[in-house]
Design an enzyme around this catalytic site. Structure first.
Site, short mmCIF file in Angstrom:
data_model
loop_
_atom_site.label_atom_id
_atom_site.label_comp_id
_atom_site.label_asym_id
_atom_site.label_seq_id
_atom_site.Cartn_x
_atom_site.Cartn_y
_atom_site.Cartn_z
N LYS A 47 28.17 -68.65 -44.78
CA LYS A 47 29.39 -68.37 -45.57
C LYS A 47 30.68 -68.66 -44.81
CE LYS A 47 27.36 -64.96 -48.65
NZ LYS A 47 27.34 -63.58 -49.13
N ASN A 68 31.48 -67.68 -50.69
CA ASN A 68 30.13 -67.63 -51.29
C ASN A 68 30.02 -68.54 -52.51
OD1 ASN A 68 31.49 -66.13 -53.28
ND2 ASN A 68 29.66 -64.93 -53.72
N ASP A 83 32.00 -62.15 -53.81
CA ASP A 83 31.33 -60.93 -53.34
C ASP A 83 32.28 -59.72 -53.37
OD1 ASP A 83 28.84 -62.07 -52.83
OD2 ASP A 83 29.32 -62.55 -50.75
N GLY A 108 28.40 -52.38 -41.19
CA GLY A 108 28.28 -53.84 -41.23
C GLY A 108 29.65 -54.48 -41.24
N ALA A 112 28.98 -59.52 -45.99
CA ALA A 112 28.91 -58.45 -46.99
C ALA A 112 29.80 -57.27 -46.58
CB ALA A 112 27.47 -57.98 -47.17
N THR A 133 27.94 -54.48 -33.20
CA THR A 133 28.83 -55.17 -32.25
C THR A 133 30.23 -54.63 -32.49
OG1 THR A 133 27.42 -57.12 -32.45
CG2 THR A 133 29.59 -57.45 -31.46
N TYR A 205 19.47 -56.72 -51.42
CA TYR A 205 18.73 -56.73 -52.69
C TYR A 205 17.26 -57.00 -52.41
CZ TYR A 205 20.40 -61.60 -52.31
OH TYR A 205 20.74 -62.84 -51.86
N GLY A 226 21.90 -53.43 -54.55
CA GLY A 226 22.41 -54.76 -54.25
C GLY A 226 22.23 -55.73 -55.41
P1 NAP Z 1 25.86 -61.39 -41.76
O1 NAP Z 1 27.19 -61.97 -41.99
O2 NAP Z 1 24.87 -62.13 -40.92
O3 NAP Z 1 26.09 -59.93 -41.13
C1 NAP Z 1 24.97 -59.15 -40.75
C2 NAP Z 1 25.43 -57.73 -40.44
O4 NAP Z 1 24.24 -56.95 -40.17
C3 NAP Z 1 26.30 -57.63 -39.19
O5 NAP Z 1 27.21 -56.57 -39.35
C4 NAP Z 1 25.27 -57.31 -38.09
O6 NAP Z 1 25.82 -56.63 -36.99
C5 NAP Z 1 24.36 -56.37 -38.86
N1 NAP Z 1 23.03 -56.30 -38.25
C6 NAP Z 1 22.08 -57.24 -38.25
N2 NAP Z 1 20.99 -56.80 -37.59
C7 NAP Z 1 21.27 -55.57 -37.14
C8 NAP Z 1 20.56 -54.60 -36.38
N3 NAP Z 1 19.31 -54.83 -35.94
N4 NAP Z 1 21.15 -53.41 -36.14
C9 NAP Z 1 22.41 -53.16 -36.57
N5 NAP Z 1 23.14 -54.04 -37.29
C10 NAP Z 1 22.58 -55.23 -37.57
O7 NAP Z 1 25.11 -61.11 -43.14
P2 NAP Z 1 25.79 -60.76 -44.56
O8 NAP Z 1 26.08 -62.01 -45.29
O9 NAP Z 1 26.87 -59.77 -44.35
O10 NAP Z 1 24.57 -60.07 -45.32
C11 NAP Z 1 24.17 -58.73 -45.01
C12 NAP Z 1 23.23 -58.24 -46.11
O11 NAP Z 1 23.95 -58.17 -47.35
C13 NAP Z 1 22.04 -59.18 -46.37
O12 NAP Z 1 20.93 -58.39 -46.70
C14 NAP Z 1 22.47 -59.97 -47.58
O13 NAP Z 1 21.38 -60.45 -48.35
C15 NAP Z 1 23.24 -58.88 -48.34
N6 NAP Z 1 24.19 -59.44 -49.32
C16 NAP Z 1 24.01 -59.05 -50.61
C17 NAP Z 1 24.86 -59.54 -51.58
C18 NAP Z 1 24.66 -59.10 -52.98
O14 NAP Z 1 25.18 -59.74 -53.90
N7 NAP Z 1 23.96 -58.00 -53.20
C19 NAP Z 1 25.91 -60.40 -51.23
C20 NAP Z 1 26.06 -60.75 -49.89
C21 NAP Z 1 25.17 -60.27 -48.93
P3 NAP Z 1 26.35 -57.45 -35.70
O15 NAP Z 1 27.77 -57.85 -36.01
O16 NAP Z 1 26.22 -56.49 -34.60
O17 NAP Z 1 25.43 -58.65 -35.55
#
Ligand code: NAP
Length: 257
Positions: A47, A68, A83, A108, A112, A133, A205, A226
């Site tokens: 993204k 997105n 989003d 997070g 998202a 982080t 989701y 989600g």
């Molecule tokens: P992203 O940009 O890669 O961010 C991932 C986040 O998760 C970061 O804050 C990361 O922390 C944290 N994280 C990952 N592994 C971790 C761990 N082991 N312990 C603690 N924190 C951890 O991903 P994203 O796009 O935000 O997506 C996150 C989730 O939201 C996914 O499941 C995605 O499918 C979902 N989502 C859903 C929708 C919807 O329409 N429902 C839309 C967008 C996203 P760090 O910064 O420390 O790495």
């Protein structure tokens, strides 16, 4: 969801999944116009990476540094972020407007997390951003404070999160990838400190409610899943591509079916 919507409105479009390797994101994005695409969704982990290859980026997408939805307009590629509206609409659909102004905690600070933080800040919710982080949480708090007039936003490293932080916020959001298949679990500290009256949202989701939401629901919270966010962000993308209102119930049946 989108193919059901196109069929319902008799539109000659098709929505297809296209996996893209990180090192080829630029080629993929620039190829959309040549291939006759009307647009695309962009998902984890691309993204932010698509942004340098776009001709225009909307204010929300720029603010949260995540696109997105891409619209191909003639030869121009325009990036959007639906989003943010997806989070707002999902929360308001399930929990109502009463969450406006209520303290919120967002776990997070990725795509998202940034969308959730912006949506909640615009609803006037004082925010605490929590992230593994710490630098990413700090940066997101600064983005929100700079981008939303009168926003109140602080941050914490995940290692400093306590049950009191969770219990003291009316809205609690998991916007990490924790809880997705193959990832770790949302820390038990979150669900264990949820009480009735709180609104708990999980951006993840899954097929069915996530473990985090099952636990929060068992403790009496109102839960927002989600899939509801997925539906609303898709509705926004549909309108950007077609210029038409999204057939929401057709899309809801398709995604929840
Ligand atoms: P992203 O940009 O890669 O961010 C991932 C986040 O998760 C970061 O804050 C990361 O922390 C944290 N994280 C990952 N592994 C971790 C761990 N082991 N312990 C603690 N924190 C951890 O991903 P994203 O796009 O935000 O997506 C996150 C989730 O939201 C996914 O499941 C995605 O499918 C979902 N989502 C859903 C929708 C919807 O329409 N429902 C839309 C967008 C996203 P760090 O910064 O420390 O790495």
């Amino acid at each position: 969801m989108h193919n059901a919507a196109f069929a319902a409105l008799g539109l000659d479009y098709v929505y297809v999944p296209l996996p893209v390797k990180a090192e080829r994101v630029g080629e993929a994005v620039r190829g959309l116009a040549a291939l006759g695409f009307r647009g695309a969704n962009v998902t984890i982990p691309h993204k932010g990476a698509v942004i340098p290859f776009l001709d225009e980026v909307s204010g929300d997408a720029r603010l949260v540094e995540a696109v997105n939805t891409i619209v191909v307009d003639g030869g121009a590629l325009r990036g959007h972020n639906t989003d943010v509206e997806g989070v707002r609409a999902a929360l308001v659909e399930v929990a109502g407007e009463s969450i406006a102004g209520e303290p919120a905690l967002v776990l997070g600070a990725g795509g998202a997390g940034r969308a959730a933080a912006l949506a909640l800040a615009r609803l006037g919710c004082p925010l605490t951003i929590v992230n593994r982080t710490p630098a990413a949480a700090e940066r997101l708090a600064a983005l929100i404070t700079a981008g939303v007039p009168d926003a109140a936003c602080d941050w914490l490293p995940l290692s400093a999160l306590t049950g009191r932080h969770v219990a003291g916020r009316r809205v609690v959001v998991n916007a990490t990838s924790l809880g997705m298949a193959g990832e770790g679990k949302v820390p038990a500290l979150l669900a264990d400190n949820v009480t009735a009256g709180q609104v708990v949202f999980d951006a993840v989701y899954a097929s069915g409610t996530t473990d985090f939401l099952v636990a929060a629901q068992a403790r009496g919270a109102t839960v927002v899943d989600g899939v509801t966010m997925l539906l609303w962000q898709a509705a926004g993308a549909f309108t950007l591509w077609t210029g038409l209102p999204a057939p929401l119930e057709v899309m809801r049946d398709a995604v929840k079916g």
